[in-house]
Design a protein around this motif. Structure first.
Motif, PDB file in Angstrom:
ATOM      1  N   PRO A 113       0.828  -1.208   0.000  1.00 51.05           N
ATOM      2  CA  PRO A 113       0.000   0.000   0.000  1.00 51.05           C
ATOM      3  C   PRO A 113       0.859   1.253   0.000  1.00 51.05           C
ATOM      4  CG  PRO A 113       0.089  -0.916   2.202  1.00 51.05           C
ATOM      5  CD  PRO A 113       0.816  -1.876   1.312  1.00 51.05           C
ATOM      6  N   LEU A 114       0.239   2.367  -0.335  1.00 51.45           N
ATOM      7  CA  LEU A 114       0.910   3.663  -0.346  1.00 51.45           C
ATOM      8  C   LEU A 114       0.164   4.584   0.599  1.00 51.45           C
ATOM      9  CD1 LEU A 114       2.119   5.484  -3.555  1.00 51.45           C
ATOM     10  CD2 LEU A 114       1.000   6.742  -1.736  1.00 51.45           C
ATOM     11  N   TYR A 115       0.889   5.285   1.484  1.00 45.84           N
ATOM     12  CA  TYR A 115       0.285   6.168   2.470  1.00 45.84           C
ATOM     13  C   TYR A 115       0.681   7.620   2.170  1.00 45.84           C
ATOM     14  CZ  TYR A 115      -0.322   1.775   4.989  1.00 45.84           C
ATOM     15  OH  TYR A 115      -0.671   0.489   5.343  1.00 45.84           O
ATOM     16  N   PRO A 116      -0.169   8.372   1.481  1.00 45.03           N
ATOM     17  CA  PRO A 116       0.196   9.730   1.076  1.00 45.03           C
ATOM     18  C   PRO A 116       0.102  10.779   2.186  1.00 45.03           C
ATOM     19  CG  PRO A 116      -2.007   9.223   0.304  1.00 45.03           C
ATOM     20  CD  PRO A 116      -1.482   7.960   0.927  1.00 45.03           C
ATOM     21  N   SER A 117      -0.471  10.428   3.319  1.00 44.33           N
ATOM     22  CA  SER A 117      -0.657  11.416   4.383  1.00 44.33           C
ATOM     23  C   SER A 117       0.673  11.990   4.850  1.00 44.33           C
ATOM     24  CB  SER A 117      -1.379  10.787   5.571  1.00 44.33           C
ATOM     25  OG  SER A 117      -1.560  11.739   6.598  1.00 44.33           O
ATOM     26  N   THR A 118       0.692  13.300   5.060  1.00 43.85           N
ATOM     27  CA  THR A 118       1.902  13.954   5.570  1.00 43.85           C
ATOM     28  C   THR A 118       1.919  14.047   7.091  1.00 43.85           C
ATOM     29  OG1 THR A 118       0.871  16.130   5.354  1.00 43.85           O
ATOM     30  CG2 THR A 118       2.189  15.337   3.489  1.00 43.85           C
ATOM     31  N   THR A 119       0.793  13.753   7.736  1.00 46.02           N
ATOM     32  CA  THR A 119       0.748  13.858   9.189  1.00 46.02           C
ATOM     33  C   THR A 119      -0.143  12.771   9.762  1.00 46.02           C
ATOM     34  OG1 THR A 119       0.475  15.429  11.018  1.00 46.02           O
ATOM     35  CG2 THR A 119      -1.209  15.466   9.278  1.00 46.02           C
ATOM     36  N   PHE A 120      -0.031  12.529  11.065  1.00 43.67           N
ATOM     37  CA  PHE A 120      -0.721  11.422  11.711  1.00 43.67           C
ATOM     38  C   PHE A 120      -1.320  11.892  13.041  1.00 43.67           C
ATOM     39  CE2 PHE A 120       2.795   9.983   9.123  1.00 43.67           C
ATOM     40  CZ  PHE A 120       2.187   9.046   8.296  1.00 43.67           C
ATOM     41  N   GLU A 121      -2.536  11.464  13.317  1.00 42.98           N
ATOM     42  CA  GLU A 121      -3.262  11.917  14.501  1.00 42.98           C
ATOM     43  C   GLU A 121      -2.645  11.346  15.782  1.00 42.98           C
ATOM     44  OE1 GLU A 121      -7.910  12.372  15.815  1.00 42.98           O
ATOM     45  OE2 GLU A 121      -7.243  10.425  15.047  1.00 42.98           O
ATOM     46  N   ARG A 122      -2.575  12.215  16.795  1.00 38.55           N
ATOM     47  CA  ARG A 122      -2.099  11.780  18.098  1.00 38.55           C
ATOM     48  C   ARG A 122      -3.198  11.059  18.862  1.00 38.55           C
ATOM     49  NH1 ARG A 122       1.687  16.357  21.022  1.00 38.55           N
ATOM     50  NH2 ARG A 122       2.919  16.982  19.195  1.00 38.55           N
ATOM     51  N   ASN A 123      -2.776  10.244  19.811  1.00 41.71           N
ATOM     52  CA  ASN A 123      -3.726   9.672  20.743  1.00 41.71           C
ATOM     53  C   ASN A 123      -4.173  10.741  21.739  1.00 41.71           C
ATOM     54  OD1 ASN A 123      -3.422   7.052  19.617  1.00 41.71           O
ATOM     55  ND2 ASN A 123      -1.523   6.779  20.795  1.00 41.71           N
ATOM     56  N   THR A 124      -5.236  10.447  22.484  1.00 43.09           N
ATOM     57  CA  THR A 124      -5.769  11.441  23.427  1.00 43.09           C
ATOM     58  C   THR A 124      -4.781  11.763  24.556  1.00 43.09           C
ATOM     59  OG1 THR A 124      -6.896   9.664  24.636  1.00 43.09           O
ATOM     60  CG2 THR A 124      -8.176  10.865  22.957  1.00 43.09           C
ATOM     61  N   LEU A 153      -1.788  12.335  23.997  1.00 44.20           N
ATOM     62  CA  LEU A 153      -0.781  13.100  23.253  1.00 44.20           C
ATOM     63  C   LEU A 153       0.393  12.260  22.758  1.00 44.20           C
ATOM     64  CD1 LEU A 153      -0.622  16.429  25.299  1.00 44.20           C
ATOM     65  CD2 LEU A 153      -2.149  15.790  23.398  1.00 44.20           C
ATOM     66  N   SER A 154       0.315  10.935  22.928  1.00 44.31           N
ATOM     67  CA  SER A 154       1.340  10.064  22.357  1.00 44.31           C
ATOM     68  C   SER A 154       1.052   9.863  20.873  1.00 44.31           C
ATOM     69  CB  SER A 154       1.353   8.714  23.085  1.00 44.31           C
ATOM     70  OG  SER A 154       0.119   8.035  22.874  1.00 44.31           O
ATOM     71  N   TYR A 155       2.019   9.333  20.171  1.00 47.60           N
ATOM     72  CA  TYR A 155       1.870   9.073  18.738  1.00 47.60           C
ATOM     73  C   TYR A 155       1.588   7.601  18.498  1.00 47.60           C
ATOM     74  CZ  TYR A 155       3.979  13.677  18.104  1.00 47.60           C
ATOM     75  OH  TYR A 155       4.255  15.018  18.146  1.00 47.60           O
ATOM     76  N   HIS A 156       0.558   7.314  17.718  1.00 40.35           N
ATOM     77  CA  HIS A 156       0.220   5.942  17.371  1.00 40.35           C
ATOM     78  C   HIS A 156       1.376   5.332  16.576  1.00 40.35           C
ATOM     79  CE1 HIS A 156      -2.202   2.468  16.465  1.00 40.35           C
ATOM     80  NE2 HIS A 156      -1.939   2.620  15.174  1.00 40.35           N
ATOM     81  N   ASP A 157       1.908   4.211  17.033  1.00 40.84           N
ATOM     82  CA  ASP A 157       3.055   3.550  16.391  1.00 40.84           C
ATOM     83  C   ASP A 157       4.265   4.469  16.296  1.00 40.84           C
ATOM     84  OD1 ASP A 157       1.702   1.178  16.076  1.00 40.84           O
ATOM     85  OD2 ASP A 157       1.033   1.628  14.048  1.00 40.84           O
ATOM     86  N   GLY A 158       4.289   5.533  17.078  1.00 44.86           N
ATOM     87  CA  GLY A 158       5.429   6.433  17.078  1.00 44.86           C
ATOM     88  C   GLY A 158       5.528   7.355  15.879  1.00 44.86           C
ATOM     89  N   ARG A 159       4.462   7.417  15.074  1.00 39.80           N
ATOM     90  CA  ARG A 159       4.520   8.209  13.846  1.00 39.80           C
ATOM     91  C   ARG A 159       3.976   9.613  14.093  1.00 39.80           C
ATOM     92  NH1 ARG A 159       6.003   4.501  10.095  1.00 39.80           N
ATOM     93  NH2 ARG A 159       5.245   2.362  10.382  1.00 39.80           N
ATOM     94  N   CYS A 160       4.780  10.607  13.719  1.00 40.92           N
ATOM     95  CA  CYS A 160       4.416  11.999  13.940  1.00 40.92           C
ATOM     96  C   CYS A 160       4.198  12.744  12.634  1.00 40.92           C
ATOM     97  CB  CYS A 160       5.514  12.685  14.760  1.00 40.92           C
ATOM     98  SG  CYS A 160       5.358  14.479  14.851  1.00 40.92           S
ATOM     99  N   TYR A 161       5.211  12.694  11.766  1.00 40.69           N
ATOM    100  CA  TYR A 161       5.196  13.510  10.549  1.00 40.69           C
ATOM    101  C   TYR A 161       5.926  12.735   9.454  1.00 40.69           C
ATOM    102  CZ  TYR A 161       5.468  17.770   7.704  1.00 40.69           C
ATOM    103  OH  TYR A 161       5.325  18.712   6.709  1.00 40.69           O
ATOM    104  N   THR A 162       5.479  12.893   8.236  1.00 38.99           N
ATOM    105  CA  THR A 162       5.901  11.987   7.172  1.00 38.99           C
ATOM    106  C   THR A 162       7.375  12.090   6.818  1.00 38.99           C
ATOM    107  OG1 THR A 162       5.161  11.109   5.033  1.00 38.99           O
ATOM    108  CG2 THR A 162       5.468  13.485   5.183  1.00 38.99           C
ATOM    109  N   ARG A 163       8.053  13.185   7.169  1.00 35.52           N
ATOM    110  CA  ARG A 163       9.449  13.337   6.775  1.00 35.52           C
ATOM    111  C   ARG A 163      10.320  12.180   7.259  1.00 35.52           C
ATOM    112  NH1 ARG A 163      10.458  18.290   8.635  1.00 35.52           N
ATOM    113  NH2 ARG A 163      11.748  17.712  10.430  1.00 35.52           N
ATOM    114  N   ALA A 164       9.957  11.592   8.368  1.00 39.21           N
ATOM    115  CA  ALA A 164      10.745  10.459   8.869  1.00 39.21           C
ATOM    116  C   ALA A 164       9.904   9.245   9.199  1.00 39.21           C
ATOM    117  CB  ALA A 164      11.521  10.882  10.112  1.00 39.21           C
ATOM    118  N   ASP A 165       8.593   9.414   9.267  1.00 36.79           N
ATOM    119  CA  ASP A 165       7.763   8.381   9.889  1.00 36.79           C
ATOM    120  C   ASP A 165       6.719   7.739   8.987  1.00 36.79           C
ATOM    121  OD1 ASP A 165       9.047   8.920  12.315  1.00 36.79           O
ATOM    122  OD2 ASP A 165       7.664  10.539  12.787  1.00 36.79           O
ATOM    123  N   ASN A 166       6.748   8.000   7.690  1.00 38.03           N
ATOM    124  CA  ASN A 166       5.695   7.453   6.839  1.00 38.03           C
ATOM    125  C   ASN A 166       5.833   5.937   6.708  1.00 38.03           C
ATOM    126  OD1 ASN A 166       4.288   6.689   4.221  1.00 38.03           O
ATOM    127  ND2 ASN A 166       3.652   8.822   4.480  1.00 38.03           N
TER     128      ASN A 166
END
Length: 384
Positions: free
Chosen positions: A31-42, A44-57
């Protein structure tokens, strides 16, 4: 190809892309994930540690895992170009650090070293590729931090003994990085010979279709220097786009069949023209006459690659005329695609180029070998 990973040949690893199947859809196509950003958990942690696509896609994950498997590495990073990958290694150094690099190498990186690299406070020595003793003599204990190798070296395809250079480099605490673009991990795995970092212009053989600009780095281990490389990669922002990553992974899945065919074609051309009346010299590491052939046999397994150079009798004028007379071999820069390319390197590199004017660099593709040989013969006959 002889290399195995987890009891599988590299050809299988590449074709299967490690056999990953999408957990949601059971798709065998990544699959291809075009999103540049990822929603935080309530919290404020990051789901699977992903924050922003520059390093985490997540699109990067499978391509990097395949690279790790093919090169026998611990971690990989994807870049917007091969130059971006190489420059990132240099940028991980400190002002005052000393680098030893080849005299014959990718000309744009050599120019970067001599210009921006020097202005950044680095110092350089440039060494003959095939002389392992010369490499050791130019290493300065306490000052030399990086040895940059390119083997086979563009465009005369000189061979450097990776193991010998790595032994000398590690004795003084230097890092060894190898540009493995031409050999590919299907033929040479530099980490097995002591390299610390492997670089690819993935635009070339890894992608293989002349439609993606990309670069890669793979490390032997996640040490302090690699952490600095990763920091520079993320902070510098020269990352690969997700669509390009998807195309790169698609290209890597046919790496084995393309490299095998290109290597077979290049060997046939080299042997056919080695004693040709109109050819001064064929430069190809698979030939016994090549100065680096014995080392090539040791560290190039399963072929000698798809790159060769012809030095045409008649000097620069004849070489340019021959270059223009070729039809199947397209007059274009780059290498590693399915189509065959030819280039008059001295013209491309400019007046400071060390490349002789009678040299034509050839990227041999996957066409029928009889047609390729006929194209070269016809061009030679037309320019007598």
């Amino acid at each position: 190809m002889p290399h195995k990973t987890n009891n599988q040949h590299a050809a299988t690893v590449a074709a299967q892309a490690l056999g990953w199947v999408d957990e949601t859809t059971r798709s065998v196509t990544p699959p291809l994930y075009p999103s540049t950003t990822f929603e935080r958990n309530t919290d404020l942690s990051y789901h699977d540690g992903r924050c922003y696509t520059r390093a985490d896609n997540p699109t990067y994950d499978q391509a990097c895992a395949v690279l790790n498997a093919l090169e026998g590495g611990a971690d990989s990073r994807l870049f917007a170009s091969g130059m971006a990958a190489a420059v990132c290694v240099l940028q991980a150094l400190q002002p005052g650090d000393h680098v030893v690099a080849p005299k014959v190498m990718y000309w744009a990186l050599r120019a970067f070293m001599q210009d921006i690299g020097v202005r950044s406070g680095l110092t350089f020595d440039f060494v003959d590729n095939g002389d392992a003793d010369a490499w050791a003599k130019h290493m300065q204990p306490g000052k030399t931090k990086l040895i940059w190798l390119e083997t086979p070296a563009n465009p005369d395809w000189q061979i450097t003994d990776i193991a010998a250079v790595a032994k000398a480099a590690h004795a003084i605490g230097a890092i060894v990085a190898v540009d493995n673009t031409v050999a590919t991990p299907l033929i040479t795995r530099p980490i097995e010979f002591g390299a610390d970092i492997v670089m690819h212009s993935a635009t070339k053989y890894l992608n293989g279709h002349s439609d993606v600009l990309a670069g890669t780095l793979t490390c032997a281990k996640k040490d302090a220097f690699w952490a600095q490389v990763c920091k520079q990669h993320k902070g510098g922002g020269a990352v690969l786009g997700v669509f390009e990553t998807w195309l790169l992974l698609r290209g890597m899945r046919t790496l084995s069949v393309r490299v095998e065919r290109a290597s077979s074609n290049a060997m046939a051309i080299a042997r056919h023209f080695e004693t040709h009346a109109e050819i001064e010299q064929v430069q190809y590491p698979g030939l016994e006459s090549h100065i680096g052939h014995d080392i090539a046999k040791k560290q190039m397994q399963g072929g000698f690659g798809g790159m060769l150079s012809l030095r045409v009798k008649g000097g620069t004028e004849r070489a340019v005329a021959f270059h223009n007379a070729c039809k199947l071999f397209k007059r274009a820069t780059s290498l590693g695609g399915v189509e065959s390319l030819i280039e008059h390197r001295a013209s491309v590199e400019g007046p400071t180029s060390p490349v002789p004017g009678d040299l034509l660099r050839m990227s041999v593709g996957i066409e029928h070998i009889d047609d390729l040989i006929d194209d070269i013969e016809t061009a030679l006959n037309q320019t007598k």
